[in-house]
Design a protein around this motif. Structure first.
Motif, short mmCIF file in Angstrom:
data_model
loop_
_atom_site.label_atom_id
_atom_site.label_comp_id
_atom_site.label_asym_id
_atom_site.label_seq_id
_atom_site.Cartn_x
_atom_site.Cartn_y
_atom_site.Cartn_z
N HIS A 470 10.98 4.57 11.00
CA HIS A 470 11.61 6.29 10.73
C HIS A 470 12.01 5.80 9.30
N GLY A 471 12.31 6.56 7.96
CA GLY A 471 12.67 6.58 6.79
C GLY A 471 12.35 6.03 5.81
N TRP A 472 11.89 5.71 5.07
CA TRP A 472 11.34 5.14 3.82
C TRP A 472 11.33 3.47 3.91
N LYS A 473 9.28 3.59 3.39
CA LYS A 473 9.63 1.85 4.17
C LYS A 473 8.72 1.48 3.12
N ASP A 474 8.85 0.27 2.85
CA ASP A 474 7.08 -0.67 1.93
C ASP A 474 6.34 -1.70 2.70
N THR A 475 6.67 -2.23 4.02
CA THR A 475 6.34 -2.71 4.84
C THR A 475 5.87 -2.21 5.70
N LEU A 476 4.44 -2.20 6.63
CA LEU A 476 4.31 -1.77 7.69
C LEU A 476 3.71 -2.70 8.63
N ASP A 477 4.41 -3.00 9.76
CA ASP A 477 3.34 -3.97 10.82
C ASP A 477 2.60 -3.44 11.00
N LEU A 478 1.70 -3.67 11.00
CA LEU A 478 0.34 -2.77 11.67
C LEU A 478 -0.25 -4.67 12.45
N ARG A 479 -0.48 -3.63 14.01
CA ARG A 479 -0.61 -4.08 14.63
C ARG A 479 -2.08 -4.67 14.86
N PRO A 480 -2.62 -5.80 15.87
CA PRO A 480 -4.00 -5.68 16.23
C PRO A 480 -4.68 -5.09 16.80
N ALA A 481 -6.11 -4.30 15.70
CA ALA A 481 -7.02 -3.09 15.92
C ALA A 481 -6.40 -2.17 16.44
N GLU A 482 -5.07 -2.10 15.04
CA GLU A 482 -4.23 -0.31 15.66
C GLU A 482 -5.08 0.02 13.53
N GLU A 483 -5.09 1.64 13.70
CA GLU A 483 -4.95 2.41 13.07
C GLU A 483 -3.61 2.65 12.81
N ALA A 484 -3.00 3.25 11.68
CA ALA A 484 -1.81 3.19 11.13
C ALA A 484 -2.03 4.25 9.71
N ALA A 485 -1.76 5.69 9.53
CA ALA A 485 -1.56 6.03 8.44
C ALA A 485 -0.22 6.53 7.91
N ILE A 486 -0.29 6.54 6.07
CA ILE A 486 1.56 6.75 5.29
C ILE A 486 1.08 7.28 4.82
N ILE A 487 1.86 7.58 4.11
CA ILE A 487 1.60 9.15 3.03
C ILE A 487 2.95 8.39 2.16
N ALA A 488 2.49 8.73 0.19
CA ALA A 488 3.39 7.64 -0.53
C ALA A 488 2.81 8.94 -2.03
N ARG A 489 4.20 8.94 -3.07
CA ARG A 489 4.41 9.74 -3.94
C ARG A 489 4.51 7.97 -4.85
N PHE A 490 3.23 7.85 -5.66
CA PHE A 490 2.70 7.27 -6.88
C PHE A 490 3.83 8.13 -8.30
N ASP A 491 4.71 7.32 -8.89
CA ASP A 491 5.58 8.16 -9.88
C ASP A 491 6.69 6.66 -9.83
N GLY A 492 6.91 7.04 -11.33
CA GLY A 492 7.52 6.06 -11.73
C GLY A 492 6.94 5.29 -13.39
N TYR A 493 6.18 4.66 -12.97
CA TYR A 493 5.92 3.49 -13.90
C TYR A 493 4.25 3.51 -14.40
N ALA A 494 3.04 3.25 -14.91
CA ALA A 494 1.98 3.48 -15.28
C ALA A 494 1.36 1.55 -15.50
N GLY A 495 0.39 1.68 -15.33
CA GLY A 495 0.17 0.42 -14.35
C GLY A 495 -1.20 -0.50 -13.57
N ARG A 496 -0.49 -1.93 -13.74
CA ARG A 496 -1.48 -2.30 -11.68
C ARG A 496 -0.15 -3.46 -11.53
N TYR A 497 -1.00 -2.74 -10.18
CA TYR A 497 0.41 -3.05 -8.73
C TYR A 497 -0.54 -3.90 -7.38
N ILE A 498 -0.26 -4.31 -7.20
CA ILE A 498 -0.48 -5.00 -5.44
C ILE A 498 -0.02 -4.24 -4.47
#
Length: 518
Positions: A470-498
């Motif tokens: 639930h809620g806003w997250k920055d880390t997802l616990d992806l389990r073995p052999a699993e597929e998950a879908a996340i949705i994010a809005r990329f705003d705030g700052y321009a540049g290179r991130y990881i």
């Protein structure tokens, strides 16, 4: 040895014990991907040492718009195990480092001075931060003294980033909601070893919305950094680095390439601590600062009626509504803010915070002793805040990111879309201000962390979000052999991130990718 050469050796060993055995152990149950590193000296009895709470750092100065802090990264002697000196690398010489407390919307500037013998990088995990202050893995801060030349000479990535020597100002605008953030080292190839040695601390952000709620506060608001470690016979922190100086060859020895798991559970740097509480509600800010270990956290015994942990927040701050749990699964780097009502226990009762994914000593985390009664004017409202769901129809693109160990014949290690990390390889170019859906696909346990962009979880497999999504997250616990879908809005700052796996051994062995906003 080059990084690619090291990964090739690692991949070639995968059919033996270096990778194959630990990875298979990660598939047998919902535990952790990795191998346990055993301590070599007697360990203390659980629940005999008092819980320590990291001190709150006072600003060096402040004005109407900005708080200024100063931190020195240095080696220090700590007594983690009773009567045994342990050398740590610490922010201001402590583990955990001091807690920074900030106000949403008021800038925080932290001046870090490096008195360690190696380069460092500081990342504010969960911060919405301009790229030059985000802690990109090659933006090195070299040591302040005579070690700088040697460190620069040995670090084979130092020419590719924004490198400074001695000290650096990290500027955090904190245009974001109240949340439990943390800061830690993020140096390319050596994050796991540096965090294991102690480079981690809390950074808490408050705002008016949160403060208007009748939640526990003050000494009833406990930040709890949970981390597993192992100790050598001389009391030093045991970690299987190929190069203990952390200056030349990255990586760990076999069979720890899938993740390093310790056999001692520390809370705020104390092994299996105990603390007295009143028979009232407490807010527990749970942070998993382990390199690879996952926890399933629960209260034992559970209170009458169950549901002993009422979740009020996650990585990105408050939930819209509280969610009650018997237990919470916490992957590395994740934070869960929960309220535990010790008024549901009798005075004198002992309540253990347990790890249902552990066994033996790792099945216990810490203990609460209900020492006294108390009046309680706190509560957990049915509505905590408003969270608008991101509209999947507004997404301009859907991307797929596959996290897996490379083909043993491909000379690669832990990869994203079959590519090991390179500062020059760009995996995505989100347009600033747009929304994207990312499909994340795993082979083993991978806690996936995005810098800059908080996200919402859309689905796991063919089902909706899981009970801890639930809620806003920055880390997802992806389990073995699993597929998950996340949705994010990329705003705030321009540049290179990881973005990367936060199993730190996977991260150090190339499971990172770049995205560029603009």
């Amino acid at each position: 040895m080059t990084r690619r050469g090291f990964l090739g050796i690692l991949a070639g060993a995968a059919t033996g014990t270096a990778i194959g055995v630990p990875l298979l152990s990660g598939l047998r149950g919902s535990t952790s991907t990795g191998t346990v590193l055993r301590s070599q000296l007697p360990l203390p009895q659980p629940f005999t040492l008092p819980l320590a709470v990291p001190p709150v750092l006072a600003p060096a100065r402040t004005d109407t718009t900005t708080d200024y802090y100063e931190i020195t990264q240095r080696a220090a002697a700590a007594e983690i195990l009773p009567g045994v000196p342990t050398t740590i690398w610490g922010y201001n010489g402590t583990f955990p480092g001091p807690t920074i407390v900030s106000r949403s919307g008021k800038s925080t500037v932290v001046t870090h001075r490096n008195e360690l013998p190696v380069p460092v990088v500081v990342h504010l995990h969960g911060g919405r931060t301009p790229p030059e202050h985000d802690g990109y893995p090659t933006d090195l801060l070299l040591p302040s003294g005579a070690d700088a030349a040697a460190a620069a000479h040995h670090d084979h990535h130092h020419l590719s980033g924004n490198v400074t020597q001695g000290q650096r100002d990290y500027v955090y605008p904190l245009q974001q909601r109240a949340a439990t953030l943390w800061y830690h080292d993020h140096r390319m190839d050596f994050t796991g070893a540096s965090v294991w040695r102690g480079l981690a601390g809390f950074h808490l952000v408050h705002d008016a919305e949160e403060e208007a709620l009748p939640l526990p506060r003050g000494d009833r608001d406990l930040p709890l950094m949970i981390a597993d470690r192992a100790f050598a016979a001389d009391g030093s922190l045991r970690y299987p680095s190929l190069d203990p100086t952390l200056l030349t060859t990255p990586g760990v020895s076999e069979p720890y390439g899938a993740g390093v798991l310790g056999d001692v559970i520390l809370v705020n740097g104390v092994p299996w601590p105990v603390t007295e509480v009143s028979a009232v509600r407490y807010r527990l800010r749970l942070l998993n600062a382990s390199n690879a270990r996952r926890y399933r956290v629960a209260l034992d015994p559970p209170p009458a009626g169950g549901n002993g942990l009422v979740q009020i927040g996650t990585d990105g701050g408050l939930l819209a509504r509280p969610v009650s749990h018997d237990a919470i699964e916490v992957a590395p780097a994740q934070r869960y803010d929960v309220v535990a009502d010790f008024g549901r226990y009798r005075v004198g009762q002992e309540v253990t915070l347990v790890n249902q994914f552990g066994d033996g000593p790792t099945a216990r985390i810490m203990r609460f002793r209900v020492a006294r009664g108390g009046s309680d004017d706190t509560s957990v409202p049915d509505q905590l805040c408003e969270i608008a769901p991101l509209d999947q129809a507004s997404a301009v693109v859907t991307r797929t990111m596959r996290f897996r160990h490379g083909d043993v014949n491909s000379m690669s290690g832990w990869t994203i879309n079959d590519q090991p990390f390179s500062p020059d390889l760009i995996n995505a170019r989100p347009r600033l201000g747009t929304t994207e859906v990312w499909r994340l696909v795993s082979d083993f346990h991978h806690p996936i962390h995005l810098h800059l962009a908080h996200f919402q979880v859309l689905s796991r497999g063919t089902s909706g979000p899981g009970p801890h999504d639930h809620g806003w997250k920055d880390t997802l616990d992806l389990r073995p052999a699993e597929e998950a879908a996340i949705i994010a809005r990329f705003d705030g700052y321009a540049g290179r991130y990881i973005f990367h796996c936060h199993n730190l051994e996977h991260e150090d062995m190339a499971m990172m990718g770049n995205f560029v906003t603009g």
